[in-house]
Write a protein that holds these residues in place. Sequence first.
Motif, short mmCIF file in Angstrom:
data_model
loop_
_atom_site.label_atom_id
_atom_site.label_comp_id
_atom_site.label_asym_id
_atom_site.label_seq_id
_atom_site.Cartn_x
_atom_site.Cartn_y
_atom_site.Cartn_z
N ASP A 1 5.46 1.22 -5.51
CA ASP A 1 5.97 -0.05 -5.91
C ASP A 1 6.72 -0.79 -4.74
N LEU A 2 7.51 0.33 -4.14
CA LEU A 2 8.29 -0.04 -2.93
C LEU A 2 7.36 -0.64 -1.73
N ASN B 1 5.84 -3.84 -2.40
CA ASN B 1 6.88 -5.15 -2.71
C ASN B 1 7.79 -5.34 -1.65
N GLU B 2 8.31 -4.39 -0.86
CA GLU B 2 9.32 -4.26 0.01
C GLU B 2 9.01 -4.95 1.40
N THR B 3 9.67 -6.06 1.54
CA THR B 3 9.46 -6.97 2.74
C THR B 3 9.52 -6.04 3.99
#
Lengths: 125, 409
Positions: B187-188, B191-193
């Motif tokens: 998930d990270l 999604n993590e920019t």
Amino acid sequence: MSRPGKIARLLIQSLFKKPATGNYPVDRSGMPEGFRGKLKFNAGMCIGCKMCMRDCPSEAIEIRKLGEKQFEAQINLAKCIYCGQCVDSCPKKVLEITAEFELARLDPAQLKVIFNDGNKDSPKG
Amino acid sequence: MHESGDVRIPIGPQHPALKEPESFLISLRGEKITASSVRLGYNHRGIEKACEERTYTQGLYLIERICGICSHSHSTCFVQAVEEIAGIQVSPRAKYMRTLIAELERIHSHLLWLGVAGHEIGFDTLLMYTWRDREVVMDLLATLTGNRVNYGINTIGGVRRDINSKQKEEVLKAIDILEERTKYYIDLAKNETTLLKRLQGVGVLSYEDAKKLDAVGPTARASGIERDVRKDDPYAAYAELDFKVISVNSCDVYGRTLVRLGELMESYSLVRQIIRKIPDGPILIKSPRKIPAGQAVSRYEAPRGEDLHYVRANGTEKPDRVKVRAPTLANIQSVSKMLEDRYLADMPIVIAAIDPCFSCTDRLVSIRDTKSKEKNTVAWETIRLKGIAWYKDKGIDFISLNKKLTKLF
């Protein structure tokens, strides 16, 4: 969708968690069952076949004859890689593995451990 | 190729961005890398030769120590080759045990890589989290084998330790924890920019280049090549297990991250299948000390890619020749391609993305004259003089420096 600072929530959660590390010198329960640590030699059962010496990858073990059916073992703790192959190679189950892992010594001579009768190890040096 | 007008920077053999001694020569025009070349050989340990001096059992422990991270990979690859020569049929239970340890090792290696990648891009929180979770699988390995690294579970003819029902439960429990954590990392990664911006489009290796340069493992699979020894040439118990080969087409470091994360999920499902399916039976078949003459090549999918061992036996207790092709040797050529026309700041993560292990890779090359068949040996003194001349060529003169130093004191 990308959202900045997604990890921030987890960071705050971590503030209230107990530490991931162990409290080592006080709590010594870290070693699992069957951990391969220092070797133990039961001198009375040895038949002197020297299979352990033949199979040792680091030439750490030496079996010496003392007298009729009497043998002693010298294990060099600095050379030993703690693989436990000698335990597997031994046909009489003379050698066994203990969970002892704190083997650092200040004096290098004490790293040579000699086992003779009475299951006791007498560090020489 | 390095051109004369560019600024040339040597990175390594000792450099803060590198984890092991290796040397890269980078040509720069502004911030852009125009050419790069790699020079190995600082970590050569002579393991292949040392194996010839040892019996098969002793050699096994040496082979295991080629690499600390993929120790089980090397030892399994070696025993498979020896067992093939000796014609030993390993019991199904031993095969399942080997597969179990192999998959746990893959989990620990990929989690380690994820942390290292996070560290290289300045995302140290990720390093701390993944390495904390890696402890779960490390403890599991210690419980099953008796050691955290260099498990020493393989032996010629089977495995040395069995698994009991209590340990099975422990494995399942730990896998549940790790799966939940890995889902979070996936998930990270999506999604993590920080991760997306830093990894997308970095270290691009196209499908054609990956094929041409013979990339292996996650590096190849991130370039769209579905190549996995576990599927292509099943060994141990992989033929009986159900799993997918993860591959993506993004061709960059981000793709390599996704492949490894995907493989983690596959590994969890594999471990569960192994625990469910593991058959009863002996774990060890007694093997002869003397291996009959013959030769064999063994392939193994290490966490970093395809590992290859060649063993030639001559009927004695000791092997005649052992040859190891570690996965990094196959991947290292592609690094130059990945670095081309990229920024210098991307270099650490691009190198880290192939999960390099340079001490596994280092080999000795002996040069033979094809006509006279004579070996070309170089004396120590010649190497020393050559070294002095090489540095003099680069503008560093040790002899004059020495004279200056003696004058000073």
